[in-house]
Scaffold this motif. Structure first.
Motif, short mmCIF file in Angstrom:
data_model
loop_
_atom_site.label_atom_id
_atom_site.label_comp_id
_atom_site.label_asym_id
_atom_site.label_seq_id
_atom_site.Cartn_x
_atom_site.Cartn_y
_atom_site.Cartn_z
N ALA A 185 46.80 -23.09 -47.22
CA ALA A 185 47.37 -23.61 -48.46
C ALA A 185 46.64 -24.92 -48.74
N PHE A 186 45.65 -24.86 -49.60
CA PHE A 186 44.74 -25.98 -49.84
C PHE A 186 45.42 -27.03 -50.70
N SER A 187 45.57 -28.23 -50.14
CA SER A 187 46.21 -29.33 -50.86
C SER A 187 45.18 -30.40 -51.18
N PRO A 188 44.74 -30.52 -52.43
CA PRO A 188 43.78 -31.57 -52.79
C PRO A 188 44.36 -32.96 -52.57
N VAL A 189 45.67 -33.12 -52.75
CA VAL A 189 46.31 -34.42 -52.53
C VAL A 189 46.14 -34.87 -51.09
N GLU A 190 46.36 -33.96 -50.14
CA GLU A 190 46.24 -34.33 -48.73
C GLU A 190 44.81 -34.70 -48.34
N PHE A 191 43.84 -33.98 -48.87
CA PHE A 191 42.45 -34.32 -48.59
C PHE A 191 42.08 -35.67 -49.19
N ALA A 192 42.58 -35.95 -50.40
CA ALA A 192 42.31 -37.25 -51.03
C ALA A 192 42.92 -38.38 -50.22
N ARG A 193 44.11 -38.15 -49.69
CA ARG A 193 44.76 -39.18 -48.86
C ARG A 193 43.96 -39.47 -47.60
N CYS A 194 43.15 -38.51 -47.16
CA CYS A 194 42.29 -38.72 -46.00
C CYS A 194 40.96 -39.37 -46.38
N GLY A 195 40.82 -39.73 -47.66
CA GLY A 195 39.61 -40.42 -48.10
C GLY A 195 38.48 -39.50 -48.50
N GLU A 196 38.75 -38.20 -48.61
CA GLU A 196 37.71 -37.26 -48.97
C GLU A 196 37.81 -36.85 -50.45
N HIS A 197 36.66 -36.52 -51.02
CA HIS A 197 36.66 -35.87 -52.33
C HIS A 197 37.01 -34.40 -52.09
N PRO A 198 38.17 -33.97 -52.56
CA PRO A 198 38.64 -32.62 -52.21
C PRO A 198 37.68 -31.49 -52.57
N PHE A 199 36.94 -31.64 -53.68
CA PHE A 199 35.99 -30.59 -54.02
C PHE A 199 34.59 -30.89 -53.48
N LEU A 200 34.08 -32.07 -53.77
CA LEU A 200 32.71 -32.38 -53.39
C LEU A 200 32.50 -32.44 -51.88
N GLN A 201 33.55 -32.80 -51.13
CA GLN A 201 33.42 -32.87 -49.67
C GLN A 201 34.24 -31.79 -48.96
N SER A 202 35.55 -31.88 -49.07
CA SER A 202 36.44 -31.01 -48.28
C SER A 202 36.14 -29.53 -48.54
N TRP A 203 36.12 -29.13 -49.80
CA TRP A 203 35.95 -27.72 -50.15
C TRP A 203 34.61 -27.19 -49.66
N LYS A 204 33.56 -27.94 -49.94
CA LYS A 204 32.23 -27.45 -49.62
C LYS A 204 31.95 -27.48 -48.11
N ASN A 205 32.32 -28.59 -47.48
CA ASN A 205 32.05 -28.70 -46.04
C ASN A 205 32.92 -27.76 -45.22
N GLY A 206 34.15 -27.54 -45.67
CA GLY A 206 35.06 -26.68 -44.92
C GLY A 206 34.85 -25.20 -45.19
N ARG A 207 34.04 -24.89 -46.22
CA ARG A 207 33.79 -23.49 -46.60
C ARG A 207 35.11 -22.74 -46.76
N PHE A 208 36.06 -23.38 -47.43
CA PHE A 208 37.41 -22.83 -47.54
C PHE A 208 37.51 -21.65 -48.50
N ILE A 209 36.40 -21.32 -49.18
CA ILE A 209 36.41 -20.15 -50.04
C ILE A 209 36.76 -18.90 -49.23
N HIS A 210 36.52 -18.95 -47.91
CA HIS A 210 36.77 -17.80 -47.04
C HIS A 210 38.20 -17.77 -46.49
N THR A 211 38.88 -18.91 -46.51
CA THR A 211 40.19 -18.98 -45.85
C THR A 211 41.35 -19.36 -46.77
N ILE A 212 41.06 -19.75 -48.01
CA ILE A 212 42.15 -20.19 -48.88
C ILE A 212 43.00 -19.00 -49.33
N GLY A 213 44.31 -19.17 -49.20
CA GLY A 213 45.26 -18.18 -49.69
C GLY A 213 46.10 -18.72 -50.82
N GLN A 214 46.10 -20.07 -50.94
CA GLN A 214 46.92 -20.70 -51.97
C GLN A 214 46.34 -22.06 -52.31
#
Length: 479
Positions: free
Chosen positions: A388-417
């Motif tokens: 369950a991908f939460s952009p708010v939680e990634f931002a709170r960790c100091g990451e850009h949710p799309f430019l960093q978290s999404w791309k580096n985590g390759r979450f396109i394969h694991t996101i369900g929500q």
């Protein structure tokens, strides 16, 4: 008192076309005294149209004395549909009225309304405003606007045989047709004049249909009012949004916290937003995961009874007896739970949940992209759509949710929500795309992959506004 001859001349001066077809909506009272009363008014229109012309009036419901007098004439031809019924007098009366009962819709293709337009006919509003212009329903039917209904009627044909059939794209309650007045005047498509005491509007049906179809294609809510207290138009706007959301590959839901504090309030707000699914997190400020089993089950049943889909239950932490809680949630009708990843220590701790038949999604609470990716790989070695991908939680960790978290985590394969909320870096809630969650970018990339999971408005974090506002903003983004 207007004489019949004077009224005839006034109609011709206004632009009524001799030999043409004219659809008349009228108010006798607004015109003032006329020679021979209502019969004189009808005669003046027939004289203006001439022997080659045709006068048409709507005769469904109680629409005034003129309509009833026209219907009662021996030379009148009445369309055979029990809805949107018209009566015509003149050269083309039979041609215009033929086959109404066989038309797909009461006002659209194949109906007398379309034939009036195809014949180059005019619409005259004598002492009435655009709210009485039944041809506007033709615009709606041609556009097949999402708020239109399907109705069933039973009538008798000329032989007395009972005929039951359905009508698509049938108009419903309140419209803001009078709000279209300035559009038609400013476009030059409608002439406004005065005859006697009456304000008279005259326009060509085909030009009006063409113009307003283009307006409606750009804005399907063009005929609805902006009054938030008009429940008719609120729900019709919701139908437009519901139709819009249904075009997406994902399923749209909203968190119960964003929907309201009480169940009836949640149902009402979801209906007004045009959303048919809900994720349960809070009820009256309490976590729903820890409600007694009976209360949770009752809540689920009430929501489903209102036609809503319950997508899952957000659980803030696992209780001591996981197996007992899992059985209680399943008994309540829950099929999926969303957990913060910190609540799960090992794959074995998930066993009681899977044994109860519960699907599990983990939220990236208090974890950056790299740690989240590692946790998912450890807890779900078999892979799957478990995040369950939460952009708010990634931002709170100091990451850009799309430019960093999404791309580096390759979450396109694991996101369900996707939890569709936004916030500033410090966690301060923000409206969608007004914070650092990069939610527009995330929505866009998910659409590129035809994401078939859930998008949950208000999922996992507070939203600084109403569900209605969030739904409107999402609809705007999707466009």
């Amino acid at each position: 008192m207007l004489t019949i001859a004077e009224l005839t001349r006034s109609l011709l001066d206004l632009g009524v076309e001799p030999g043409g077809v004219l659809l008349l909506h009228s108010s006798v009272v607004s015109l003032g005294p006329v020679e021979n009363g209502p019969e004189g008014i009808i005669q003046a229109f027939l004289d203006a149209l001439g022997p080659e012309g045709t006068l048409v009036v709507p005769v469904f419901g109680k629409l005034g004395v003129i309509t009833e007098l026209v219907r009662a004439r021996k030379d009148a031809v009445v369309s055979d549909a029990p809805v949107g019924t018209l009566a015509a007098v003149g050269k083309k009366a039979k041609k215009l009225m033929a086959g109404h009962l066989k038309a797909d819709t009461a006002h659209g293709e194949g109906s007398p309304y379309m034939r009036i337009a195809e014949e180059g006919g005019q619409i005259c509003l004598l002492g009435v405003d655009l709210d009485r212009n039944t041809m506007l329903h033709t615009v709606e039917a041609l556009l097949e606007l999402p708020y239109l209904r399907t109705v069933q009627t039973t009538s008798r044909d000329k032989k007395g045989k009972e005929v039951t059939r359905s009508w698509r794209c049938y108009p419903g309650p309140h419209r803001d047709f009078i709000g279209l007045d300035s559009l038609l005047r400013n476009s030059g498509l409608m002439t406004v004049g005065r005859i006697g005491n009456a304000q008279v509007r005259l326009m060509h049906a085909d030009a009006m249909l063409t113009y307003l179809q283009s307006v409606g294609e750009a804005d399907p809510a063009f005929a609805l009012c902006q009054n938030p207290s008009c429940r008719d138009c609120v729900l019709q706007r919701a139908a437009i949004r519901r139709h819009r959301f249904a075009q997406e590959s994902f399923r749209l839901a909203a968190s119960s916290r964003l929907c309201g504090r009480y169940l009836p309030e949640m149902v009402e707000h979801l209906q007004e937003a045009g959303i048919d699914a809900i994720e349960l997190d809070y009820l009256q400020g309490r976590p729903m995961a820890f409600l007694p089993g009976g209360e949770l089950k009752k809540a689920v049943e009430e929501l489903r009874g209102a036609g809503l889909t319950v997508t899952g239950l957000r659980v803030p932490s696992l209780p001591g007896d996981v197996a007992k809680a899992a059985a209680s949630w399943r008994e309540a009708g829950i099929s999926r739970i969303v957990l913060p990843q910190g609540a799960v220590s090992s794959p074995e701790s998930l066993a009681p949940l899977s044994q109860a038949g519960l699907q599990v999604l983990l939220s990236n609470q208090s974890a950056d992209g790299q740690r989240t990716r590692e946790t998912l790989a450890r807890l779900f070695p078999q892979g799957g759509r478990v995040l369950a991908f939460s952009p708010v939680e990634f931002a709170r960790c100091g990451e850009h949710p799309f430019l960093q978290s999404w791309k580096n985590g390759r979450f396109i394969h694991t996101i369900g929500q996707l939890d569709l909320t936004d916030a500033q870096w410090d966690g301060t809630p923000a409206r969608l795309a007004q914070g650092n969650g990069e939610v527009r970018e995330l929505l866009s990339i998910l659409r590129c992959a035809n994401f078939s999971g859930d998008v949950v408005l208000g999922g996992g974090a507070p939203y600084p506004g109403t569900l209605q506002e969030a739904a409107e903003q999402l609809s705007f983004f999707l466009e």
